[in-house]
Scaffold this active site. Structure first.
Site, PDB file in Angstrom:
ATOM      1  N   HIS A   1      50.021  24.606  29.982  1.00 16.50           N
ATOM      2  CA  HIS A   1      49.268  23.343  29.981  1.00 16.50           C
ATOM      3  C   HIS A   1      48.451  23.142  31.257  1.00 16.50           C
ATOM      4  O   HIS A   1      47.561  22.307  31.299  1.00 16.50           O
ATOM      5  CB  HIS A   1      50.223  22.160  29.799  1.00 16.50           C
ATOM      6  CG  HIS A   1      50.773  22.069  28.409  1.00 16.50           C
ATOM      7  ND1 HIS A   1      50.305  21.189  27.473  1.00 16.50           N
ATOM      8  CD2 HIS A   1      51.728  22.788  27.778  1.00 16.50           C
ATOM      9  CE1 HIS A   1      50.955  21.340  26.337  1.00 16.50           C
ATOM     10  NE2 HIS A   1      51.841  22.315  26.496  1.00 16.50           N
TER      11      HIS A   1
ATOM     12  N   ASP B   1      42.357  20.779  36.999  1.00 19.70           N
ATOM     13  CA  ASP B   1      43.174  20.254  35.900  1.00 19.70           C
ATOM     14  C   ASP B   1      43.153  21.257  34.760  1.00 19.70           C
ATOM     15  O   ASP B   1      42.110  21.858  34.491  1.00 19.70           O
ATOM     16  CB  ASP B   1      42.563  18.924  35.407  1.00 19.70           C
ATOM     17  CG  ASP B   1      43.612  17.873  35.096  1.00 19.70           C
ATOM     18  OD1 ASP B   1      44.710  18.248  34.674  1.00 19.70           O
ATOM     19  OD2 ASP B   1      43.311  16.679  35.279  1.00 19.70           O
TER      20      ASP B   1
END
Ligand code: ADQ
Length: 487
Positions: free
Chosen positions: A157, A365
């Site tokens: 992730h 991110d």
């Protein structure tokens, strides 16, 4: 497909709406196959024995939730040290914040072995296993070492850093080898795939096969990007609830004469919060027409507060917000409203809608779901503008946003000004394109495409079974470096 077994650090009841992103994403597949979700219970046994833990299995409708307790020593070495102080900072390109240590690596391996040992007896022969995130990279290798021949996929992730940064982790060779125990390895972005391929080729002499195959350590694995999305329909439904409407209307009334900008995240050093406040200060300095008007609502929920780096980012953020308010604020106008709290998802969607500009400017991110939630919440007739960091995985997809380099405070301030001044026709055109994109690539499509690829990943081990994993440190000693490139 057989029964879906999901393994992740934390487990949530997929029937509960508050369960959040991953649970919503996996709900359909888990319910359809009567699946099992396995993970840490969240409980820490203070005087427990390292490498031991009790498992509880409980039904949640047709799904089973299996949770494992961890003893204090395992939790501290695995989660607090290796995951939070090594993998998280290095994977977010922050070598300077990493606290390397052999004890943490041993704890990380011990907990993965414990997960494997406790999961094995719960498995059925037709299960398909989907492992999530950096807490569990070596899980498949530990399962394979114990004879598990199931199809196993892994999804990361968070970002995977470029090879020189990944190579700084003393256990990088062990981690790379561990990833080859999976049949499918999924990343958030094409950039992350490129980093993994580059590292595996340079450090492990991996060779490419087919469209996305990599071969090394006597195993073949598929490596692909699966950009995660949100449940757009569900988020838009949230926007119609009384709580969302109330949040929208109160905010709009309170800020009727102002232009709102909004930022929402966990308070994490990867999210670029100090740089954002500096850019906002620069906006007020360079474009004084925004004084008395532009207001930044910054919601930053508490996160990992016991880790030193998080305490210092909080202090820095509070100092920066205070100085902008002190220098620019008036009795009837506070330029920054900083809220150190988690806000209910329903209210959040109303707040997103009330804002003219969504400021999503992480330094790094994996994806960033706030960017997609902001787009989903806007009114098509009068939408706000998304200002997005080029260093978020979402930037590969959301090309109609205004992309910024968050380290460039002046450039970000100019882009914020462009967003505040954007004509309606351009806002509508950009929003329409972005909404189409996040609908096409929503979380259901993400889940289905990963599971289909896993199902199709007929890449059996070249040898009967991958060799049992050695301990992290010895395996990290240099293998001969070959420079063959993927075909
Ligand atoms: P996170 O780092 O947690 O996730 P993100 O993708 O932005 O980051 O997801 C955060 C979620 O939490 C969003 O749904 C957001 O609405 C919610 N949230 C954040 N702050 C909140 C607050 N103050 N109050 C209420 N809700 C809040 C990791 C990776 C990301 C990746 C996701 C999913 O770091 O890059 O996108 O996993 O794969």
């Amino acid at each position: 497909m057989g029964r879906l077994v999901v393994v992740s650090n934390r487990v949530a009841d997929p029937r509960k709406p508050a369960a959040g992103g991953l649970a919503v994403a996996l709900r359909d597949a888990l319910l359809a196959t009567g699946g099992l979700w396995f993970g840490w219970s969240g409980r820490i046994v203070e005087d427990g024995t390292p490498g031991e833990g009790e498992v509880r299995v409980q039904p949640a409708g047709s799904v089973s939730l299996a949770t494992l307790d961890l003893c204090r020593a395992d939790h501290d070495a695995h989660y607090a040290a290796y995951c939070n102080e090594i993998l998280w900072p290095v994977f977010h390109y922050r070598l300077d914040l990493a606290e390397f240590g052999a004890a943490a690596a041993e704890g990380y391996r011990r907990v993965n072995q414990l997960f494997a040992r406790k999961l094995l007896p719960l498995l059925r022969s037709d299960d398909v296993i989907w492992v999530h995130d950096y807490h569990l990279i070596p899980l498949a290798a530990e399962l394979r070492a114990a004879g598990c021949a199931h199809r196993i996929g892994f999804f990361l992730h968070i970002p995977l850093p470029p090879p020189p940064l990944f190579a700084a982790i003393p256990e990088n060779a062990w981690l790379t080898r561990a990833l080859f125990a999976y049949d499918l390895v999924g990343f958030q972005s094409r950039a992350d795939v490129g980093h993994f391929v580059g590292h595996a080729v340079a450090e492990a002499g991996a060779t490419a096969f087919g469209e996305c195959g990599l071969e090394a350590f006597g195993r073949r694995t598929q490596v692909r990007a699966f950009p995660i999305g949100i449940d757009v329909d569900e988020f838009q439904r949230l926007g119609k609830t009384p709580e969302a409407r109330e949040a929208y209307e109160t905010t709009r009334t309170e800020y009727a004469r102002r232009k709102l900008l909004i930022g929402v995240e966990r308070l994490d050093y990867s999210k670029g919060l100090p740089q954002r406040i500096r850019a906002f200060r620069e906006l007020l300095t360079r474009y004084p027409e925004n004084r008395h008007s532009a207001t930044l609502i910054q919601i930053a929920s508490p996160s990992r507060e016991t880790v030193g780096a998080y305490a210092s980012i909080r202090e820095e953020l509070e100092r920066l917000c205070g100085s902008v308010n002190g220098d620019f604020g008036e009795l009837d106008w506070m330029p920054v409203r900083y809220i150190h709290r988690t806000v209910a998802r329903r209210r959040l969607s109303g707040l997103y809608r009330a804002a003219c500009v969504g400021v999503v400017t992480p330094l790094r991110d994996g994806m960033n779901l706030v960017a997609k939630e902001f787009v989903a919440s806007q009114s098509a007739a009068d939408p706000g503008v998304l200002v997005l960091s080029r260093f978020a995985g979402a930037a590969e997809e959301l090309v109609e946003s205004l992309l910024v380099n968050p380290y460039d405070v002046h450039g970000t301030a100019d882009t914020l000004q462009q967003a505040l001044a954007m004509p309606l026709a351009e806002r509508r055109a950009r929003h329409e394109a972005l909404l189409r994109r996040i609908r096409e690539h929503d979380v259901h499509q993400w889940c289905t495409s990963f599971l289909q690829a896993l199902d199709a990943s007929s890449t059996p081990a070249l040898k009967p079974r991958a060799r049992a994993q050695r301990s992290p440190r010895p395996a990290s000693r240099a293998r001969p470096v070959r420079s063959s490139r993927p075909r």
